[in-house]
Design a protein around this motif. Structure first.
Motif, PDB file in Angstrom:
ATOM      1  N   GLU A 180      32.613  38.942  61.656  1.00 13.80           N
ATOM      2  CA  GLU A 180      31.290  39.387  61.245  1.00 13.80           C
ATOM      3  C   GLU A 180      31.235  40.861  60.836  1.00 13.80           C
ATOM      4  OE1 GLU A 180      28.581  38.246  64.360  1.00 13.80           O
ATOM      5  OE2 GLU A 180      28.602  36.158  63.713  1.00 13.80           O
ATOM      6  N   GLY A 181      32.392  41.483  60.605  1.00 15.41           N
ATOM      7  CA  GLY A 181      32.391  42.829  60.049  1.00 15.41           C
ATOM      8  C   GLY A 181      32.097  42.757  58.560  1.00 15.41           C
ATOM      9  N   ARG A 182      31.785  43.904  57.971  1.00 14.34           N
ATOM     10  CA  ARG A 182      31.460  43.922  56.540  1.00 14.34           C
ATOM     11  C   ARG A 182      32.612  43.371  55.701  1.00 14.34           C
ATOM     12  NH1 ARG A 182      30.886  48.693  54.291  1.00 14.34           N
ATOM     13  NH2 ARG A 182      29.493  47.982  52.663  1.00 14.34           N
ATOM     14  N   LYS A 183      33.840  43.767  56.034  1.00 19.25           N
ATOM     15  CA  LYS A 183      35.003  43.281  55.277  1.00 19.25           C
ATOM     16  C   LYS A 183      35.117  41.759  55.374  1.00 19.25           C
ATOM     17  CE  LYS A 183      37.726  47.487  55.662  1.00 19.25           C
ATOM     18  NZ  LYS A 183      38.919  48.130  56.229  1.00 19.25           N
ATOM     19  N   GLU A 184      34.929  41.231  56.541  1.00 12.80           N
ATOM     20  CA  GLU A 184      35.031  39.779  56.731  1.00 12.80           C
ATOM     21  C   GLU A 184      33.854  39.052  56.077  1.00 12.80           C
ATOM     22  OE1 GLU A 184      37.369  41.915  59.697  1.00 12.80           O
ATOM     23  OE2 GLU A 184      35.219  42.001  59.351  1.00 12.80           O
ATOM     24  N   LEU A 185      32.677  39.664  56.126  1.00 10.94           N
ATOM     25  CA  LEU A 185      31.501  39.041  55.507  1.00 10.94           C
ATOM     26  C   LEU A 185      31.656  38.945  53.993  1.00 10.94           C
ATOM     27  CD1 LEU A 185      28.658  40.652  57.634  1.00 10.94           C
ATOM     28  CD2 LEU A 185      29.346  38.249  57.623  1.00 10.94           C
ATOM     29  N   ILE A 186      32.261  39.964  53.385  1.00 11.57           N
ATOM     30  CA  ILE A 186      32.495  39.919  51.937  1.00 11.57           C
ATOM     31  C   ILE A 186      33.380  38.720  51.593  1.00 11.57           C
ATOM     32  CG2 ILE A 186      33.724  41.074  50.041  1.00 11.57           C
ATOM     33  CD1 ILE A 186      32.749  43.742  51.186  1.00 11.57           C
ATOM     34  N   VAL A 187      34.462  38.562  52.340  1.00 10.40           N
ATOM     35  CA  VAL A 187      35.395  37.454  52.084  1.00 10.40           C
ATOM     36  C   VAL A 187      34.684  36.113  52.258  1.00 10.40           C
ATOM     37  CG1 VAL A 187      37.491  36.316  52.927  1.00 10.40           C
ATOM     38  CG2 VAL A 187      37.435  38.808  52.676  1.00 10.40           C
ATOM     39  N   ARG A 188      33.927  35.982  53.334  1.00  6.49           N
ATOM     40  CA  ARG A 188      33.219  34.718  53.597  1.00  6.49           C
ATOM     41  C   ARG A 188      32.170  34.428  52.524  1.00  6.49           C
ATOM     42  NH1 ARG A 188      30.944  35.297  59.435  1.00  6.49           N
ATOM     43  NH2 ARG A 188      30.016  33.295  58.909  1.00  6.49           N
ATOM     44  N   ALA A 189      31.419  35.450  52.111  1.00  2.37           N
ATOM     45  CA  ALA A 189      30.378  35.255  51.096  1.00  2.37           C
ATOM     46  C   ALA A 189      30.999  34.855  49.760  1.00  2.37           C
ATOM     47  CB  ALA A 189      29.540  36.518  50.937  1.00  2.37           C
TER      48      ALA A 189
END
Length: 186
Positions: free
Chosen positions: A109-118
Motif C-alpha cells: 500500500e505504499g505509493r510505489k506499490e499503488l502505482i503498480v497495482r493501479a
C-alpha cells in the motif's frame, strides 16, 4: 414457371440446424461480452480506487513533509535540550512515516506499490474492454447470419445459407480472438 430456387426439405432441416447453431453461438457470445463488460467495469473501479488511495498517500506525505520542515526550523531555534530531543524524535517519526507512505511492500500500500497495482488494473480493464468490443462484433455477425440463413428457408436460395454459414465461421474465429488475444487485430 417459378423463378425461385427450390431447396429440398432436407435442405431446410440443415438450414434450421445451422440457425440453431448460430443462435447457440450468439448466446455464448452475449455471455462472453457481458462478462467482459462487467470485468472491465470492475477493473476500472479498482483502478480508480487505487489512484484515489495513491493521491491520499501523496497528500498525507506532503502534509507530513511540510510539518517536518516547519518543525526543523523550530528545532534550529530551540535551546532547551529536552525540547530539542522531543522535536527531533517527532521529525524522525514523521520522516519514517513519509518513507512508509512512499514504499510499503509488506502491505502493498505504499505509493510505489499503488502505482503498480493501479496500472495493472488499468491494463486488465483495457484487455476486458477490447474483449467486449470483439464480442459485440461477434454478436452482430451472428445476428446477421441468423437473418440471412432464415431468408434462405423462405426464398429457397441456398447461397444465403452458405453466406450465413460463412458469417458464422467468421464470428467463431473472432470469438476465439476475443477470448485468447483480445487486443489483437483492431
Amino acid at each position: 414457371m417459378s423463378t425461385e430456387i427450390e431447396t429440398p426439405q432436407g435442405g431446410n432441416k440443415r438450414i434450421a440446424l445451422l440457425i440453431a447453431i448460430l443462435a447457440l453461438m450468439l448466446a455464448f457470445s452475449e455471455i462472453g461480452g457481458k462478462n467482459a463488460e462487467q470485468d472491465a467495469l470492475a477493473k476500472n473501479v479498482e483502478a480508480s480506487n487505487l489512484w484515489a488511495f495513491f493521491q491520499a498517500k501523496t497528500i498525507r506525505g506532503t502534509t507530513l513533509r511540510t510539518a517536518a520542515e516547519a518543525m526543523e526550523v523550530d528545532l534550529a531555534g530551540a535551546t532547551d535540550p529536552i525540547v530539542r530531543e522531543r522535536l527531533q524524535k517527532r521529525i524522525e517519526g514523521w520522516k519514517a512515516t513519509i518513507a512508509r507512505y512512499e514504499s510499503e511492500p509488506e502491505t502493498n500500500e505504499g505509493r510505489k506499490e499503488l502505482i503498480v497495482r493501479a496500472k495493472a488494473a488499468e491494463a486488465q480493464r483495457d484487455i476486458s474492454s477490447a474483449r467486449d468490443d470483439k464480442y459485440d462484433i461477434v454478436s452482430g455477425l451472428l445476428q446477421i447470419a441468423i437473418v440471412i440463413s432464415s431468408a434462405a428457408i423462405i426464398t429457397g436460395i441456398s447461397l444465403l445459407a452458405w453466406t450465413g454459414g460463412a458469417l458464422g465461421l467468421a464470428a467463431l474465429a473472432l470469438m476465439f480472438v476475443a477470448q485468447l488475444a483480445p487486443t489483437a487485430l483492431f
